[in-house]
Design a protein around this motif. Sequence first.
Motif, mmCIF file in Angstrom:
data_model
loop_
_atom_site.group_PDB
_atom_site.id
_atom_site.type_symbol
_atom_site.label_atom_id
_atom_site.label_comp_id
_atom_site.label_asym_id
_atom_site.label_seq_id
_atom_site.Cartn_x
_atom_site.Cartn_y
_atom_site.Cartn_z
ATOM 1 N N UNK A 129 0.819 -1.208 0.000
ATOM 2 C CA UNK A 129 0.000 0.000 0.000
ATOM 3 C C UNK A 129 0.855 1.261 0.000
ATOM 4 N N UNK A 130 1.880 1.284 0.837
ATOM 5 C CA UNK A 130 2.712 2.472 0.946
ATOM 6 C C UNK A 130 3.684 2.615 -0.209
ATOM 7 N N UNK A 131 4.242 1.497 -0.648
ATOM 8 C CA UNK A 131 5.229 1.594 -1.723
ATOM 9 C C UNK A 131 4.562 1.999 -3.036
ATOM 10 N N UNK A 132 3.285 1.663 -3.208
ATOM 11 C CA UNK A 132 2.564 2.071 -4.414
ATOM 12 C C UNK A 132 2.039 3.492 -4.287
ATOM 13 N N UNK A 133 1.938 3.996 -3.049
ATOM 14 C CA UNK A 133 1.492 5.365 -2.849
ATOM 15 C C UNK A 133 2.589 6.369 -3.196
ATOM 16 N N UNK A 134 3.845 5.928 -3.136
ATOM 17 C CA UNK A 134 4.943 6.821 -3.516
ATOM 18 C C UNK A 134 4.780 7.311 -4.950
ATOM 19 N N UNK A 340 4.089 19.686 -1.034
ATOM 20 C CA UNK A 340 3.373 18.733 -0.190
ATOM 21 C C UNK A 340 3.381 17.340 -0.808
ATOM 22 N N UNK A 341 3.201 17.274 -2.113
ATOM 23 C CA UNK A 341 3.230 15.979 -2.793
ATOM 24 C C UNK A 341 4.603 15.333 -2.664
ATOM 25 N N UNK A 342 5.653 16.127 -2.815
ATOM 26 C CA UNK A 342 7.020 15.625 -2.656
ATOM 27 C C UNK A 342 7.233 15.108 -1.241
ATOM 28 N N UNK A 343 6.791 15.872 -0.261
ATOM 29 C CA UNK A 343 6.943 15.486 1.136
ATOM 30 C C UNK A 343 6.187 14.200 1.455
ATOM 31 N N UNK A 344 4.960 14.090 0.947
ATOM 32 C CA UNK A 344 4.166 12.896 1.216
ATOM 33 C C UNK A 344 4.820 11.658 0.613
ATOM 34 N N UNK A 345 5.352 11.777 -0.595
ATOM 35 C CA UNK A 345 6.039 10.633 -1.207
ATOM 36 C C UNK A 345 7.261 10.256 -0.381
ATOM 37 N N UNK A 385 12.479 -0.355 -1.843
ATOM 38 C CA UNK A 385 11.238 0.422 -1.830
ATOM 39 C C UNK A 385 11.314 1.603 -2.791
ATOM 40 N N UNK A 386 12.486 2.230 -2.847
ATOM 41 C CA UNK A 386 12.649 3.402 -3.708
ATOM 42 C C UNK A 386 12.482 3.049 -5.178
ATOM 43 N N UNK A 387 12.811 1.839 -5.545
ATOM 44 C CA UNK A 387 12.707 1.434 -6.944
ATOM 45 C C UNK A 387 11.266 1.534 -7.453
ATOM 46 N N UNK A 388 10.301 1.356 -6.550
ATOM 47 C CA UNK A 388 8.897 1.403 -6.955
ATOM 48 C C UNK A 388 8.441 2.811 -7.315
#
Length: 543
Positions: A129-134, A340-345, A385-388
């Motif tokens: 869920x989180x890795x796809x939210x990035x 904000x989008x950058x921070x959330x990712x 995780x970053x690769x996603x």
Amino acid sequence: MSSTDHDIEKSQDGGSVEVYPISDENNRFDVASIDLVQRRLKQRHVQMIAIAGTLGTGLFLGSGQALSGAGPLGALIAYALVGTVAYSSLCSIGEMTSHAPISGTFPHFAARWVDPALGFAVGWNYFYTNVITVPVEVSGAQILITYWDSNPNHAGIYIAVICIGVSAINIFGVRYFGEAEFLFSLIKLSMITGLILLGVIIDAEPGNGPGGGRLGFHYWNDPGVFNGAGLEPSHIGLDRFLGILSVLVQAAFSFQGMEIVAIAASETENPRRNIAKAVRRVFYRICIFYILGIFITGLLVPYNDPNLLQTAGTAADSPYVIAMTRAVLPGIINAGIMTSAFSASNSFLFCSSRILYGLALRGQAPRIFAYCTRKGLPIVAILFSAAFSFLSLMSISNGAETVFTWFVNLSTVGGFFSWGTINLTYLFFYRGMKAQGIDRKELHYWSGLQPYLSIWGFTWCSILILINGFEVFWNFTAAKFLTAYINIPLFFILYAFWKITKKTKVWDPSKMDFYTGIPPPEETESPEVPPHNFAEKVAAVLF
């Protein structure tokens, strides 16, 4: 360790409580010797991350879909309802983390106090869920950049730069992550506070409404407070109700990730005290930044405004930017939302890497992901995780808005499973504490509304999982059906896999382990230093 090594006695109120041999090779509850992360996040980091760490496109950009989909009052109802579910989940995880501020957080709690198979399932579900939210947030940031540069040939460059920037902050270490999020959170809080105040001024100032009067609640009258889903046009009441249901997923995405403060517990100074403060303040965060924010937006922009972001459209404006375009400095507001989008990712990448690290510590993910540098950085989990994040490059060919909505649906349904599991785990935790005579009121944080909050949260999460894709049954397509419901069989396949292969059982309340591998308060908490001057007193209130 063998199971026979864990028959221990713990003193409790002058008596003894038997801790059963459950920390064997299948569960690995005691991982202190290989858990190498370090407590580098300070109080101000934790408080700011808790308040604004995951404020991103879900609120600033996705609220356009909510407003256009249900109208101002419909969107307000949807955000308020999901807000109560988010609050119940955070109260639940806050209390459990107050007892056990360790790596692995709620997936480990589920394995420890409900069933190891549930911990495995929710751990991988939450990682996914989180890795796809990035990439969701990266895609949202790229959409916002088109406000200045709409050349589609440049989209890939912007996405690559954002992905590299987010990855670099996490790779530098948790201290740099904390400082970056502190700065980003200050920007976000300043912006949303300014937007709300400016929105009130725009709404109340004469000359902004029709005929030169005040705007007031004009858009609540014309075009109205509710918008229908367009599924039952001959039944207006039903269609408006379906309109509210249609934005619940988007509203949930706005709240997703609020539990990051508990996930960071193992890397936080004085975790019990700081997390307790953060959870107590979250109610005001929900009311001010989410509920009040969506309310003000509904006053400033009509739900039928053609510039609102639509699923199939190419508009790059959020409702906040639309409102400010008619007032002042829309470019600055758009830049703040992009930040904000950058921070959330950045925050979601942190969450996914720590969950993967916690799974690896306890043998529920490949051991390589538990590798840490000498400075306590789970580097392999971070890189994986970053690769996603580069999945966001899919938006170049499929259209940024389409991919954005697709990712939102996939990740948000997984979020419902995570919230539901948090609340379910708390009910077991509550029952186990009671069965073993442990007083919850001695914890640094406990809620007098429990266990009713968890019952409320679990019930609504179950409902939301089932109804989130209801629109597909009016216009059925295989792609929409899969994105809405694929997480249901996936979650139970994960659960069944671990259940069958490891032959796990649901823990008896009297046999739950509330001690093994959990550092006592005297080990994690240092004496609190009271503020001495005015500046320190202000900082104590804010942070």
